[in-house]
Design a protein around this motif. Sequence first.
Motif, PDB file in Angstrom:
ATOM      1  N   GLU A  36       0.810  -1.218   0.000  1.00  0.00           N
ATOM      2  CA  GLU A  36       0.000   0.000   0.000  1.00  0.00           C
ATOM      3  C   GLU A  36       0.844   1.271   0.000  1.00  0.00           C
ATOM      4  O   GLU A  36       0.321   2.355  -0.248  1.00  0.00           O
ATOM      5  CB  GLU A  36      -0.923   0.018   1.224  1.00  0.00           C
ATOM      6  N   GLN A  59       0.810   7.295   6.451  1.00  0.00           N
ATOM      7  CA  GLN A  59      -0.607   7.038   6.202  1.00  0.00           C
ATOM      8  C   GLN A  59      -0.932   5.553   6.370  1.00  0.00           C
ATOM      9  O   GLN A  59      -1.919   5.198   7.018  1.00  0.00           O
ATOM     10  CB  GLN A  59      -0.989   7.494   4.801  1.00  0.00           C
ATOM     11  N   ALA A  60      -0.100   4.678   5.815  1.00  0.00           N
ATOM     12  CA  ALA A  60      -0.335   3.236   5.920  1.00  0.00           C
ATOM     13  C   ALA A  60      -0.273   2.776   7.378  1.00  0.00           C
ATOM     14  O   ALA A  60      -1.099   1.972   7.815  1.00  0.00           O
ATOM     15  CB  ALA A  60       0.681   2.464   5.074  1.00  0.00           C
ATOM     16  N   ARG A  62      -0.780   4.613  10.078  1.00  0.00           N
ATOM     17  CA  ARG A  62      -1.921   5.156  10.823  1.00  0.00           C
ATOM     18  C   ARG A  62      -3.175   4.346  10.516  1.00  0.00           C
ATOM     19  O   ARG A  62      -4.011   4.133  11.381  1.00  0.00           O
ATOM     20  CB  ARG A  62      -2.119   6.625  10.486  1.00  0.00           C
ATOM     21  N   GLN A  63      -3.299   3.903   9.293  1.00  0.00           N
ATOM     22  CA  GLN A  63      -4.458   3.108   8.885  1.00  0.00           C
ATOM     23  C   GLN A  63      -4.391   1.699   9.483  1.00  0.00           C
ATOM     24  O   GLN A  63      -5.413   1.114   9.806  1.00  0.00           O
ATOM     25  CB  GLN A  63      -4.532   3.027   7.360  1.00  0.00           C
ATOM     26  N   HIS A  64      -3.201   1.162   9.604  1.00  0.00           N
ATOM     27  CA  HIS A  64      -2.990  -0.192  10.132  1.00  0.00           C
ATOM     28  C   HIS A  64      -2.117  -0.099  11.384  1.00  0.00           C
ATOM     29  O   HIS A  64      -0.963  -0.531  11.374  1.00  0.00           O
ATOM     30  CB  HIS A  64      -2.307  -1.075   9.082  1.00  0.00           C
TER      31      HIS A  64
END
Length: 190
Positions: A36, A59-60, A62-64
Amino acid sequence: MRNLAEQLGVQAMSLYHHVANKDQLLDGMVDQVFGEIEMSATRTPWKAAMRQRAFSVRQALRQHGWALGVLESRSHPGPATLRHHDAVIGILRRAGFSIALAAHAYSALDSYIYGFVLQELNLPIKTEQEVGAVAETILQSSPAGEYPFLQEFMTEHALKPGYLYASEFEFGLNLILDGLELALGHQAPQ
């Protein structure tokens, strides 16, 4: 594996048709996260490419949020993970970084990004209103003059409109990138 099967609404044994064990499952999950992360085209200047990558990694992660603790812990990296590492090293090497300086750069960048995200995910304050509420509580409950520098920081910086801890990310990233650019200019010829 039982917990995962329960969440998926299947029998635990059916998962073993897809993965051999928990380690293989974690390897695949980590590889998915690396897949990602956006990487710049090879013609993008190194500094811009590392900046874009840093924001994408952030971003990745924070998302995971779960990935932060296992992202670099896997001993059987998948193809997306290997492509990612190769691309980062390739960008740095094509820019003239020696092998050692590329390793230093990669380590410094990831240490900063991962550390920032860890702190960001664990802070109990996310919004400007929460910052204000926590700062006001600290200011009201502290004896006058007891913490003058903290008080100054809160009143002159953190309580200003628009302040969010998350906005500090770019400042630190710029320091690292500028330092790496300086190191690149001062490295011994290869």
